[in-house]
Design a protein around this motif. Structure first.
Motif, PDB file in Angstrom:
ATOM      1  N   ASP A  73       0.649  -0.900  -0.137  1.00 26.75           N
ATOM      2  CA  ASP A  73      -0.047   0.002  -0.205  1.00 26.75           C
ATOM      3  C   ASP A  73       0.985   1.265   0.053  1.00 26.75           C
ATOM      4  N   PRO A  74       0.720   2.298  -1.004  1.00 27.08           N
ATOM      5  CA  PRO A  74       1.763   3.263  -0.926  1.00 27.08           C
ATOM      6  C   PRO A  74       1.640   4.115   0.275  1.00 27.08           C
ATOM      7  N   ALA A  75       0.360   4.261   0.923  1.00 27.35           N
ATOM      8  CA  ALA A  75       0.270   5.088   1.917  1.00 27.35           C
ATOM      9  C   ALA A  75       1.117   4.543   3.042  1.00 27.35           C
ATOM     10  N   ALA A  76       1.045   3.282   3.355  1.00 24.69           N
ATOM     11  CA  ALA A  76       1.772   2.645   4.390  1.00 24.69           C
ATOM     12  C   ALA A  76       2.951   2.721   4.162  1.00 24.69           C
ATOM     13  N   VAL A  77       3.497   2.715   2.782  1.00 19.73           N
ATOM     14  CA  VAL A  77       4.966   2.656   2.277  1.00 19.73           C
ATOM     15  C   VAL A  77       5.647   4.005   2.710  1.00 19.73           C
ATOM     16  N   ARG A  78       4.710   5.017   2.218  1.00 19.62           N
ATOM     17  CA  ARG A  78       5.282   6.404   2.516  1.00 19.62           C
ATOM     18  C   ARG A  78       5.371   6.731   3.993  1.00 19.62           C
ATOM     19  N   ALA A  79       4.323   6.158   4.935  1.00 25.81           N
ATOM     20  CA  ALA A  79       4.641   6.426   6.355  1.00 25.81           C
ATOM     21  C   ALA A  79       5.717   5.688   6.889  1.00 25.81           C
ATOM     22  N   GLU A  80       6.030   4.327   6.280  1.00 25.37           N
ATOM     23  CA  GLU A  80       7.266   3.738   6.881  1.00 25.37           C
ATOM     24  C   GLU A  80       8.619   4.671   6.372  1.00 25.37           C
ATOM     25  N   LEU A  81       8.624   4.982   5.272  1.00 28.19           N
ATOM     26  CA  LEU A  81       9.673   5.868   4.779  1.00 28.19           C
ATOM     27  C   LEU A  81       9.796   7.103   5.716  1.00 28.19           C
ATOM     28  N   ALA A  82       8.764   8.038   6.213  1.00 28.41           N
ATOM     29  CA  ALA A  82       8.951   8.878   6.885  1.00 28.41           C
ATOM     30  C   ALA A  82       9.459   8.678   8.515  1.00 28.41           C
ATOM     31  N   GLN A  83       8.684   7.319   8.861  1.00 29.39           N
ATOM     32  CA  GLN A  83       9.414   6.849  10.239  1.00 29.39           C
ATOM     33  C   GLN A  83      10.980   6.727  10.070  1.00 29.39           C
ATOM     34  N   LEU A  84      11.231   6.041   8.810  1.00 29.27           N
ATOM     35  CA  LEU A  84      12.769   5.765   8.677  1.00 29.27           C
ATOM     36  C   LEU A  84      13.563   6.994   8.795  1.00 29.27           C
ATOM     37  N   GLU A  85      13.172   7.909   8.117  1.00 30.36           N
ATOM     38  CA  GLU A  85      13.771   9.294   8.100  1.00 30.36           C
ATOM     39  C   GLU A  85      14.109   9.839   9.548  1.00 30.36           C
ATOM     40  N   GLN A  86      12.743   9.756  10.343  1.00 31.99           N
ATOM     41  CA  GLN A  86      13.004  10.072  11.796  1.00 31.99           C
ATOM     42  C   GLN A  86      13.921   9.298  12.597  1.00 31.99           C
TER      43      GLN A  86
END
Length: 87
Positions: free
Chosen positions: A35-48
């Protein structure tokens, strides 16, 4: 398939039903995973996590590549095929 075929295959109904359920579960799991929305959220969390120093640059790059691959697959619409591959 006729009535006789259905009667003869009746003992296998639980197996056929279980296979169908497993296929549905696999499709939903793949849909959620890509799911693109879930992957984008994981990318943001990874950056944090990178900014907080929880992961180093090397691990960040590796995880980011994996997430970007998932995002690409999700955006192409290949997820949730149920055949164990995400086209």
């Amino acid at each position: 398939m006729g009535l006789i075929g259905e009667v003869l295959l009746l003992p296998f109904a639980p197996v056929r039903g279980s296979a169908w359920v497993m296929k549905q579960v696999l499709q939903e799991a793949e849909r959620l995973y890509y799911d693109p929305a879930a992957v984008r959220a994981e990318l943001a969390q990874l950056e944090q996590r990178l900014e907080a120093g929880e992961v180093d640059e090397e691990e960040f790059d590796r995880l980011e590549d994996e997430l970007l691959d998932r995002l690409e697959i999700g955006l192409r619409g290949g997820a949730g095929t149920g055949d164990g591959t995400a086209r």
